[in-house]
Write a protein that holds these residues in place. Structure first.
Motif, short mmCIF file in Angstrom:
data_model
loop_
_atom_site.label_atom_id
_atom_site.label_comp_id
_atom_site.label_asym_id
_atom_site.label_seq_id
_atom_site.Cartn_x
_atom_site.Cartn_y
_atom_site.Cartn_z
N ASN A 24 0.83 -1.20 0.00
CA ASN A 24 0.00 0.00 0.00
C ASN A 24 0.87 1.26 0.00
O ASN A 24 0.78 2.12 0.87
CB ASN A 24 -0.92 -0.01 1.23
N VAL A 25 1.76 1.33 -1.00
CA VAL A 25 2.66 2.47 -1.15
C VAL A 25 2.41 3.09 -2.51
O VAL A 25 2.61 2.45 -3.54
CB VAL A 25 4.14 2.03 -1.03
N GLN A 26 1.95 4.33 -2.53
CA GLN A 26 1.67 5.00 -3.80
C GLN A 26 2.90 5.69 -4.38
O GLN A 26 3.04 5.80 -5.59
CB GLN A 26 0.55 6.03 -3.64
N LEU A 27 3.79 6.17 -3.50
CA LEU A 27 4.95 6.93 -3.95
C LEU A 27 6.23 6.38 -3.32
O LEU A 27 6.24 6.05 -2.13
CB LEU A 27 4.81 8.41 -3.56
N GLN A 28 7.29 6.31 -4.11
CA GLN A 28 8.59 5.90 -3.58
C GLN A 28 9.65 6.85 -4.12
O GLN A 28 9.72 7.11 -5.32
CB GLN A 28 8.93 4.46 -3.98
N VAL A 29 10.45 7.41 -3.21
CA VAL A 29 11.44 8.42 -3.57
C VAL A 29 12.84 7.90 -3.27
O VAL A 29 13.11 7.42 -2.16
CB VAL A 29 11.19 9.73 -2.79
N ASP A 171 0.65 14.66 -8.26
CA ASP A 171 -0.16 14.93 -9.44
C ASP A 171 -0.03 13.80 -10.46
O ASP A 171 -1.02 13.40 -11.10
CB ASP A 171 0.25 16.26 -10.08
N LEU A 172 1.18 13.29 -10.63
CA LEU A 172 1.39 12.16 -11.55
C LEU A 172 0.59 10.94 -11.10
O LEU A 172 -0.04 10.27 -11.92
CB LEU A 172 2.88 11.81 -11.61
N GLU A 173 0.62 10.69 -9.81
CA GLU A 173 -0.10 9.54 -9.27
C GLU A 173 -1.61 9.69 -9.45
O GLU A 173 -2.31 8.74 -9.81
CB GLU A 173 0.22 9.38 -7.78
N MET A 174 -2.10 10.90 -9.24
CA MET A 174 -3.54 11.12 -9.28
C MET A 174 -4.09 11.26 -10.70
O MET A 174 -5.27 11.03 -10.94
CB MET A 174 -3.90 12.37 -8.48
N CYS A 183 3.73 1.44 -7.89
CA CYS A 183 3.69 2.78 -7.30
C CYS A 183 4.40 3.75 -8.24
O CYS A 183 5.15 3.33 -9.14
CB CYS A 183 4.34 2.78 -5.92
N LYS A 184 4.19 5.03 -8.05
CA LYS A 184 4.94 6.04 -8.76
C LYS A 184 6.29 6.18 -8.07
O LYS A 184 6.38 6.25 -6.84
CB LYS A 184 4.20 7.38 -8.75
N ARG A 185 7.35 6.24 -8.88
CA ARG A 185 8.70 6.25 -8.31
C ARG A 185 9.48 7.43 -8.90
O ARG A 185 9.41 7.69 -10.10
CB ARG A 185 9.40 4.92 -8.62
N ARG A 236 -7.15 9.15 1.65
CA ARG A 236 -8.26 8.98 0.71
C ARG A 236 -8.58 10.27 -0.06
O ARG A 236 -9.32 10.24 -1.04
CB ARG A 236 -9.51 8.54 1.47
N TYR A 237 -7.98 11.37 0.38
CA TYR A 237 -8.16 12.64 -0.32
C TYR A 237 -7.00 12.93 -1.28
O TYR A 237 -6.94 14.00 -1.89
CB TYR A 237 -8.29 13.79 0.68
N GLY A 238 -6.08 11.97 -1.40
CA GLY A 238 -4.95 12.15 -2.29
C GLY A 238 -3.83 12.99 -1.72
O GLY A 238 -2.94 13.45 -2.45
N LYS A 239 -3.83 13.18 -0.39
CA LYS A 239 -2.78 13.94 0.27
C LYS A 239 -1.72 12.98 0.83
O LYS A 239 -2.06 11.93 1.37
CB LYS A 239 -3.35 14.79 1.40
N PRO A 240 -0.43 13.36 0.71
CA PRO A 240 0.62 12.46 1.24
C PRO A 240 0.59 12.37 2.75
O PRO A 240 0.47 13.38 3.45
CB PRO A 240 1.91 13.10 0.73
#
Length: 274
Positions: A24-29, A171-174, A183-185, A236-240
């Motif tokens: 459950n990871v949407q972003l990885q940096v 923004d890319l993820e959404m 996930c977006k990386r 759930r609101y798309g906020k990190p």
């Protein structure tokens, strides 16, 4: 959770990537420090001097690509605009850049350069050996803070860069249809003092958690071409949400690695609140 919390440690970059893509990871940096320069080798304060990689630094960045990064997908790559970081980016992400090189639109979507991720400015003392500068400021009764870019300006610049970067990644993820298993990386290629300050801010200001294998007090000492990985989920609101640091200062791609003390990070740590 508080910044002193802990999260699961990943034993390798590949494990961190697989775990993020499956969980459950949407972003990885990926935070990546630039490759070695002659100034690094000779304990010279670089600050915002526009130095280039030496032969070893080029080899380090190439190994970063060949051993670790070439099979990992990336959606966004930010870099300090100084040449040592841009060259590290071009070598470490050679495969990714080659795929889109002939398409200016795709290339423009992938790559960003910014002054916000530059090293802390060392003013007139840039280009001098760190122990020589240390003796001079002691003789003059000064402190490192008297010589450097003011701490609040340095912090604000890095925070601005991080906020801009993260907003674009969200923004890319959404806005794009990514398979649910991916996930977006993204990556940030920067400098030792800048990365240590930024990662410490993630923990202390933004309350990111840290792997139990990484003492919070040791979030410094980033080696040339080292990789640090941060996982971030969205609400759930798309906020990190506050993320977690799962890989720290990884140099597994350098089988013959020998640490070189970083003069810029020494003075950032001495002068700052890292």
């Amino acid at each position: 959770m508080a910044g002193s919390g802990v999260s699961k440690a990943e034993s390798s970059i590949s494990e961190a990537v697989l775990s993020a893509d499956a969980g459950n990871v949407q972003l990885q940096v990926f935070f990546i420090r630039h490759g070695q320069t002659d100034a690094n080798l000779n304990h010279i304060l670089q600050g915002q001097m526009d130095t280039t990689l030496n032969a070893e630094g080029e080899r380090q960045a190439q190994k970063c690509n060949q051993v670790t990064l070439h099979e990992i997908s990336f959606d966004l790559i930010y870099s300090s605009d100084l040449r040592r970081c841009i060259r590290t980016r071009d070598l470490a992400f050679a495969n990714h850049i080659e795929v889109v090189r002939t398409d200016p639109i795709k290339l423009g979507r992938l790559l960003r350069t910014t002054q916000d991720f530059r090293e802390r400015d060392c003013g007139e003392y840039q280009g001098r050996e760190v122990s020589e500068v240390s003796r001079e400021i002691q003789r003059k009764g000064l402190s490192w803070q008297d010589l450097l870019e003011p701490q609040d300006q340095f912090d604000a610049r890095l925070d601005r860069g991080w906020t801009t970067f993260l907003a674009e990644l969200v923004d890319l993820e959404m806005s794009t249809s990514t398979p649910p298993s991916k996930c977006k990386r993204a990556a940030i290629i920067s400098h030792g003092g800048a990365i240590s300050t930024l990662v410490a801010a993630l923990v202390n200001k933004y309350k990111y958690t840290v792997s139990d294998a990484i003492p919070v007090s040791k979030i410094k000492g980033f080696s040339n071409t080292s990789i640090t990985v941060v996982n971030i989920s969205l609400n759930r609101y798309g906020k990190p949400c506050p993320g977690s640091i799962v890989v720290f200062n990884n140099v597994d791609h350098l089988s013959d690695f020998t640490a070189v003390e970083n003069a810029d990070q020494i003075i950032v740590d001495k002068a700052g609140r890292v």
